[in-house]
Scaffold this active site. Structure first.
Site, PDB file in Angstrom:
ATOM      1  N   LYS A 144       0.287  -1.780  38.403  1.00 45.73           N
ATOM      2  CA  LYS A 144       1.030  -1.177  37.050  1.00 45.73           C
ATOM      3  C   LYS A 144       1.607   0.239  37.703  1.00 45.73           C
ATOM      4  O   LYS A 144       2.867   0.644  37.087  1.00 45.73           O
ATOM      5  CB  LYS A 144       0.453  -0.921  35.820  1.00 45.73           C
ATOM      6  CG  LYS A 144      -0.064  -2.353  35.195  1.00 45.73           C
ATOM      7  CD  LYS A 144      -0.770  -2.168  33.833  1.00 45.73           C
ATOM      8  CE  LYS A 144      -0.914  -3.486  33.093  1.00 45.73           C
ATOM      9  NZ  LYS A 144      -1.414  -3.342  31.821  1.00 45.73           N
TER      10      LYS A 144
ATOM     11  N   ASP B 211       2.802  -2.976  26.774  1.00 45.12           N
ATOM     12  CA  ASP B 211       1.306  -2.889  26.524  1.00 45.12           C
ATOM     13  C   ASP B 211       1.171  -2.094  25.089  1.00 45.12           C
ATOM     14  O   ASP B 211       0.274  -2.421  24.201  1.00 45.12           O
ATOM     15  CB  ASP B 211       0.515  -2.257  27.485  1.00 45.12           C
ATOM     16  CG  ASP B 211       0.080  -3.335  28.738  1.00 45.12           C
ATOM     17  OD1 ASP B 211       0.118  -4.552  28.272  1.00 45.12           O
ATOM     18  OD2 ASP B 211      -0.169  -2.769  29.844  1.00 45.12           O
TER      19      ASP B 211
END
Length: 796
Positions: free
Chosen positions: A565, A608
């Site tokens: 990420k 997210d």
């Protein structure tokens, strides 16, 4: 395979009947339509519109999911009177109950408490919230008290309470007009509904859907920010609405299941119904189409509802078409006045999209637009049909501009007439030019639907990528000449290369457990999109960015999970604001070049935080107080903890961090603000207990980003304090496997509200789908796939 010759493209239309079922199509992967004909001089720049608009977009805050390119930050935000995170009053239910006590039964189906409005005092009213109900039932009081009851109704309405009229057929008598005039929404119930438990369950669902629509934030014209009420998604690319033209709405029932598989909304043609002059029957028919679609609503978007969601409500486009514009409603002075009365009924029925013809009375149009801007979450589609005559290019452009309703419409639909096929690009170009002018003027840039009437205009329907009206192959007739099915349009667009199949995947390492391929694959299939989605399991990001897939023109983007990420960021061209602040990317979007010679743009986003924010936002605002005051206790210090901190900030919560490695918690505090706790004890320096006491706050939310293997549980002192608090803390565990962690079992034992990582998974996945496709996600489909993969066998 791409066609450069329009004649060949038109030939495709005669072939799709035998190839329909094997084709579907994508959306945002082609940002301009390549029409092969020479455009008129006034439209010479039209196809460059996306390029000029894209230059306006900030490199630090991009809304790439939208067909609108004007930044949402430049658009006036309006707050509705009943908006979920603003409205904090009880819901007022008015009407005259029959023998089945309908008002009480409806109220008890949603409310945590139900009060009689004739008995309750002002102090008690002020202590209630939107999950409470106050009933005013003139039929339940003496004749001497009826006037006082109606005065109470007027008082609540004038003080901006959310008032719903439960219209029990035949029960209202002389009070009906007062109840109509002093209410915002209306639910119609017949005697047979009250007498049958199954039918009454549908009435309860209808009421809850109305309430959920009422509490939505207002739709903002021109906003390209993905949200639960953004027209750019509702009217997004390769979305379809089906025009129903039966004289009785129940005539459509045999075809509903098949039709719901292919469309995103139903068009309710009020002007075509036999009951159009009977307001009760018309509203009841509107409810009936929702009921018929409910069990088949595969593509229904999410609709938040008092801490939960409704996922089986297919949107409705509510249309009253005049005789002047390809409809049947009289267009004399009396007819136009009645038309606007019918549009009011659409608002009272909580429709998702209200079609407002742009040619009529300016004062009446202004009045209904003001209502939408003040209190209704409905999206307005400004429209105009030119029937039986050819207009000039200048007139076509002027019509498009007028359908924007002075910047107050959320979408514009223009349908023109032509004599020769060579002119069938006119509606498309006029819409694109109108968007270009709006962008240059700083006006809202809204979706434009551009179509040509009749068989001569079929090609225009292929080119009209956003929110196209369609018929269905199962129907015995079409609603309008030249109308095509969604399957025909998707097949033709695919063959023409307008929206080619794209490849997506999830990038990570040791990710064979991932549910994302099944979830996104099911979503693409439900929307009839041809994309593929697979695992990209690589230990090193460099390996991926040098791979054939990363550099392939059919690469549409990817999900990103651990451990990549942060490592993916140097390989991207732009980051959204969320990705920048969180410092991590979980979504890559490929923005295709507008012209040959230009390079694609790789954009990093983070959904997210939305997976955390959305469920918490629903639950925090669902009780008697929607004020998001208090503390979020965030456990852990990794990338997901950063997303949790960002979400807590957006929720307006103070933040307290705890992690076994304090340095990581300190990093969170530096990035997002907040306080670091060094122990989980109740007392002692830098303990969670002492910090909470010093902040005079309560822990409204506990977000654990710790691995399930840590077997973390809340300390007993925290649990005991929380049990006696007025508002129990919401316990959010980001793990989606196992379904039950130690923390969740502990919370469940104490009846604390809980949110699982499985919900975060599908919520963030919905965000990714919409960023990639520019249309609403099939929420229920994605949710069901995740639960099927996460639920223990005994709970399936």
């Amino acid at each position: 395979m791409k066609f450069s010759d329009k004649s060949l493209a038109l030939a495709v239309l005669s072939l799709v009947s035998v190839t329909t079922n094997s084709f579907s199509i994508s959306s945002k992967n082609v940002v301009s339509v390549k029409a092969p004909m020479q455009s008129p001089s006034m439209f010479a720049q039209a196809l460059d519109m996306n390029k000029s608009c894209n230059a306006m977009t900030s490199s630090t805050k991009l809304c790439v999911a939208s067909s609108s390119s004007i930044s949402s930050t430049s658009i006036e935000k309006r707050v509705g009177k009943f908006q979920f995170d603003v409205y904090d009053k009880p819901v007022i239910i008015i009407g005259n109950s029959g023998a089945s006590d309908e008002l009480n039964r409806i109220a008890k189906s949603f409310a945590t408490s139900v009060s009689n409005g004739m008995d309750i005092d002002e102090e008690s009213i002020n202590a209630k919230g939107k999950s409470d109900a106050i009933i005013i039932d003139p039929a339940a009081v003496s004749d001497d008290e009826k006037s006082a009851a109606l005065d109470k109704v007027k008082e609540f309405y004038s003080n901006d309470y959310l008032v719903v009229f439960v219209n029990v057929q035949g029960q209202n008598g002389d009070s009906e007009q007062t109840l109509i005039d002093n209410s915002d929404y209306e639910l119609c119930i017949k005697a047979e509904d009250s007498a049958d438990d199954e039918k009454f369950e549908n009435m309860e669902w209808q009421f809850q859907r109305l309430l959920a629509r009422a509490l939505l934030p207002l739709a903002v014209p021109g906003s390209s920010e993905p949200s639960i009420n953004t027209a750019d998604l509702t009217m997004g690319d390769n979305a379809f609405f089906l025009s129903l033209s039966f004289p009785k709405i129940t005539d459509a029932e045999p075809y509903i299941e098949a039709m719901c598989q292919d469309v995103d909304a139903m068009e309710f043609r009020a002007d075509l119904l036999e009951c159009r002059d009977d307001r009760f029957e018309l509203l009841y028919s509107l409810q009936k189409i929702r009921e018929m679609c409910r069990q088949h609503a595969t593509r229904a978007p999410v609709l938040p509802y008092l801490g939960e969601v409704i996922d089986d409500s297919l949107p409705v486009v509510y249309t009253v078409r005049t005789a002047h514009q390809a409809g049947t409603y009289p267009d004399d002075e009396e007819g136009i006045a009645k038309m606007f009365d019918l549009l009011q009924l659409g608002l009272r029925g909580g429709v998702e999209v209200l079609d407002v013809e742009s040619a009529w009375d300016a004062d009446k149009t202004d009045k209904i637009l003001k209502q939408v801007e003040d209190r209704y979450a409905t999206q307005v589609l400004g429209s105009h049909h030119v029937v039986g005559e050819k207009v000039s290019d200048e007139e076509a452009l002027a019509i498009n501009r007028r359908c924007g309703l002075g910047g107050r419409a959320h979408g514009a639909k223009v349908v023109l007439s032509i004599e020769e096929e060579k002119d069938d690009h006119q509606a498309l170009y006029a819409g694109q030019k109108s968007r270009e002018i709006a962008a240059e003027a700083g006006e809202p840039v809204i979706p434009h639907l551009g179509l040509i009437l009749g068989d001569v205009g079929k090609y225009s329907r292929v080119l009209n990528i956003p929110f196209t009206p369609v018929t269905h192959e199962s129907l015995p007739f079409v609603a309008a000449p030249g109308q095509m099915t969604a399957s025909e349009l998707m097949a033709t667009r695919l063959i023409m290369g307008l929206v080619p199949p794209m490849k997506y995947g999830i990038l990570g390492h040791n990710i064979s457990y991932s549910v994302s391929p099944a979830m996104q694959g099911a979503a693409f299939a439900a929307a009839r999109l041809p994309h593929s989605y697979g695992l990209i399991d690589m230990p090193d990001v460099e390996e991926f960015v040098n791979s054939d897939l990363w550099n392939d023109e059919v690469f549409g983007g990817c999900s990103v999970t651990i451990p990549h990420k942060q490592a993916i960021i140097p390989h991207l061209d732009e980051l959204t604001e969320a990705a920048q602040e969180i410092g991590a990317v979980n979504t890559v979007i490929v923005k295709k070049p507008v012209e040959e010679g230009e390079s694609r743009t790789l954009i990093g986003d983070n959904t997210d935080w939305k997976g955390i924010f959305n469920p918490l936002n629903r639950q925090l605002g669902s009780g008697s107080s929607s004020e998001k005051v208090g503390v979020a206790l965030i456990l852990g210090g990794g990338g997901t903890a950063r997303a949790a901190a960002y979400a807590a900030t957006q929720l307006g919560l103070e933040k307290v961090y705890y992690n076994r490695t304090p340095a990581k918690a300190e990093d969170l505090a530096k990035a997002f603000g907040g306080t670091v706790a060094l122990s989980t004890e109740e007392e002692g320096p830098d303990s969670i207990g002492s910090i909470l006491e010093g902040m005079n706050g309560e822990a409204r939310v506990v977000i654990s980003t710790l691995p399930a293997a840590a077997e973390f549980e809340l300390p007993s002192w925290f649990v005991e304090n929380a049990k006696s608090a007025d508002r129990k803390p919401i316990i959010f565990d980001v793990n989606y496997k196992p379904y039950w962690t130690n923390l969740l079992r502990q919370a469940d034992d104490q009846d604390f509200p809980i949110v699982r990582g499985s919900e975060m998974l599908w919520e963030q996945g919905v965000g990714q789908f919409e960023l990639w496709t520019g249309r609403t996600a099939p929420y229920k489909v994605m949710k069901e796939v995740v639960l099927a993969n996460c639920l223990p066998k005994e709970e399936e």
